[in-house]
Design a protein around this motif. Structure first.
Motif, PDB file in Angstrom:
ATOM      1  N   GLY A  72      -4.424   8.483 -17.107  1.00 46.34           N
ATOM      2  CA  GLY A  72      -5.689   8.050 -16.524  1.00 46.34           C
ATOM      3  C   GLY A  72      -5.518   7.400 -15.163  1.00 46.34           C
ATOM      4  O   GLY A  72      -6.189   6.425 -14.864  1.00 46.34           O
ATOM      5  N   GLY A  73      -4.610   7.874 -14.316  1.00 50.16           N
ATOM      6  CA  GLY A  73      -4.433   7.390 -12.963  1.00 50.16           C
ATOM      7  C   GLY A  73      -3.383   6.313 -12.822  1.00 50.16           C
ATOM      8  O   GLY A  73      -3.202   5.732 -11.751  1.00 50.16           O
ATOM      9  N   LYS A  74      -2.600   6.067 -13.883  1.00 48.84           N
ATOM     10  CA  LYS A  74      -1.543   5.065 -13.795  1.00 48.84           C
ATOM     11  C   LYS A  74      -0.362   5.674 -13.081  1.00 48.84           C
ATOM     12  O   LYS A  74      -0.133   6.876 -13.123  1.00 48.84           O
ATOM     13  CB  LYS A  74      -1.158   4.569 -15.175  1.00 48.84           C
ATOM     14  N   ALA A  75       0.429   4.751 -12.406  1.00 52.65           N
ATOM     15  CA  ALA A  75       1.578   5.228 -11.645  1.00 52.65           C
ATOM     16  C   ALA A  75       2.756   4.314 -11.904  1.00 52.65           C
ATOM     17  O   ALA A  75       2.601   3.166 -12.317  1.00 52.65           O
ATOM     18  CB  ALA A  75       1.246   5.254 -10.153  1.00 52.65           C
ATOM     19  N   ALA A  76       3.943   4.797 -11.602  1.00 52.27           N
ATOM     20  CA  ALA A  76       5.169   4.027 -11.790  1.00 52.27           C
ATOM     21  C   ALA A  76       5.640   3.534 -10.426  1.00 52.27           C
ATOM     22  O   ALA A  76       5.751   4.306  -9.476  1.00 52.27           O
ATOM     23  CB  ALA A  76       6.232   4.895 -12.431  1.00 52.27           C
ATOM     24  N   GLU A 123       0.833  -1.195   0.000  1.00 50.12           N
ATOM     25  CA  GLU A 123       0.000   0.000   0.000  1.00 50.12           C
ATOM     26  C   GLU A 123       0.880   1.262   0.000  1.00 50.12           C
ATOM     27  O   GLU A 123       0.606   2.220  -0.746  1.00 50.12           O
ATOM     28  CB  GLU A 123      -0.913  -0.025   1.233  1.00 50.12           C
ATOM     29  N   GLU A 124       1.940   1.258   0.817  1.00 52.70           N
ATOM     30  CA  GLU A 124       2.863   2.406   0.850  1.00 52.70           C
ATOM     31  C   GLU A 124       3.521   2.614  -0.515  1.00 52.70           C
ATOM     32  O   GLU A 124       3.676   3.750  -0.975  1.00 52.70           O
ATOM     33  CB  GLU A 124       3.954   2.185   1.912  1.00 52.70           C
ATOM     34  N   MET A 125       3.862   1.470  -1.133  1.00 53.01           N
ATOM     35  CA  MET A 125       4.508   1.563  -2.445  1.00 53.01           C
ATOM     36  C   MET A 125       3.567   2.218  -3.448  1.00 53.01           C
ATOM     37  O   MET A 125       3.974   3.091  -4.235  1.00 53.01           O
ATOM     38  CB  MET A 125       4.927   0.166  -2.923  1.00 53.01           C
ATOM     39  N   LEU A 126       2.283   1.817  -3.419  1.00 56.51           N
ATOM     40  CA  LEU A 126       1.312   2.401  -4.348  1.00 56.51           C
ATOM     41  C   LEU A 126       1.047   3.873  -4.008  1.00 56.51           C
ATOM     42  O   LEU A 126       0.914   4.715  -4.912  1.00 56.51           O
ATOM     43  CB  LEU A 126       0.002   1.609  -4.334  1.00 56.51           C
ATOM     44  N   ASP A 127       0.944   4.171  -2.671  1.00 54.82           N
ATOM     45  CA  ASP A 127       0.701   5.556  -2.267  1.00 54.82           C
ATOM     46  C   ASP A 127       1.887   6.458  -2.659  1.00 54.82           C
ATOM     47  O   ASP A 127       1.698   7.618  -3.013  1.00 54.82           O
ATOM     48  CB  ASP A 127       0.473   5.648  -0.748  1.00 54.82           C
ATOM     49  N   GLY A 128       3.100   5.903  -2.612  1.00 53.24           N
ATOM     50  CA  GLY A 128       4.293   6.708  -2.919  1.00 53.24           C
ATOM     51  C   GLY A 128       4.700   6.666  -4.379  1.00 53.24           C
ATOM     52  O   GLY A 128       5.728   7.219  -4.773  1.00 53.24           O
TER      53      GLY A 128
END
Length: 155
Positions: free
Chosen positions: A28-32, A15-20
């Protein structure tokens, strides 16, 4: 650290990894994220979840066994209580029957006693009447003989 703590810890790290994670603009809301690290965490999670699931299954089975044993024990207790109640009812019925029989015997004995007293009284009365008649007859004979003796003396 328990498996549950490990699972919770791994999920928290994910969860921290996704939040950070860095947002990719116009995606469209994608993250690295660090894919290798995320895969490591997934592998750790896969390793710990089967243990948790098997523990949960074990707990469910233990619970089922405990419930089954409690149900059997409750059924046995109910059976014992029903048997005791039946015995008490049977005992009460036997007592009632015995009391009824005792009452019947007492009534019969009292009736026989009254009949015996009446028969005895009738017999005693009959014997006394016969004795009285005999005594009266003897007295009459005695008076008659006395009169005869008096009359013989005078003549």
């Amino acid at each position: 650290m328990t498996n549950q703590d490990n699972v919770d810890s791994i999920l928290a790290m994910m969860e921290e990894m996704l939040d950070g994670a860095w947002s990719i603009p116009l995606s469209g809301g994608k993250a690295a994220i660090d894919a290798d690290r995320f895969h490591e965490l997934l592998e750790d999670l896969k390793m710990h979840i089967p243990v948790e699931v098997s523990k949960a299954k074990e707990i469910v089975n233990d619970r089922k066994i405990i419930l089954d044993e409690a149900k059997k024990e409750a059924e046995m207790t109910i059976r014992v209580a029903e048997e005791r109640a039946k015995k008490m009812i049977d005992h009460d019925e036997i007592v009632k029957q015995a009391q009824a029989k005792a009452n019947e015997l007492m009534s019969t004995a009292q009736l026989q006693t009254r009949e015996l007293k009446k028969a005895t009284s009738d017999y005693v009365d009959s014997v006394l009447r016969s004795t009285e008649e005999q005594v009266a007859k003897s007295l009459s004979e005695l008076r008659s003989k006395r009169q005869a003796i008096k009359a013989a003396k005078i003549n």
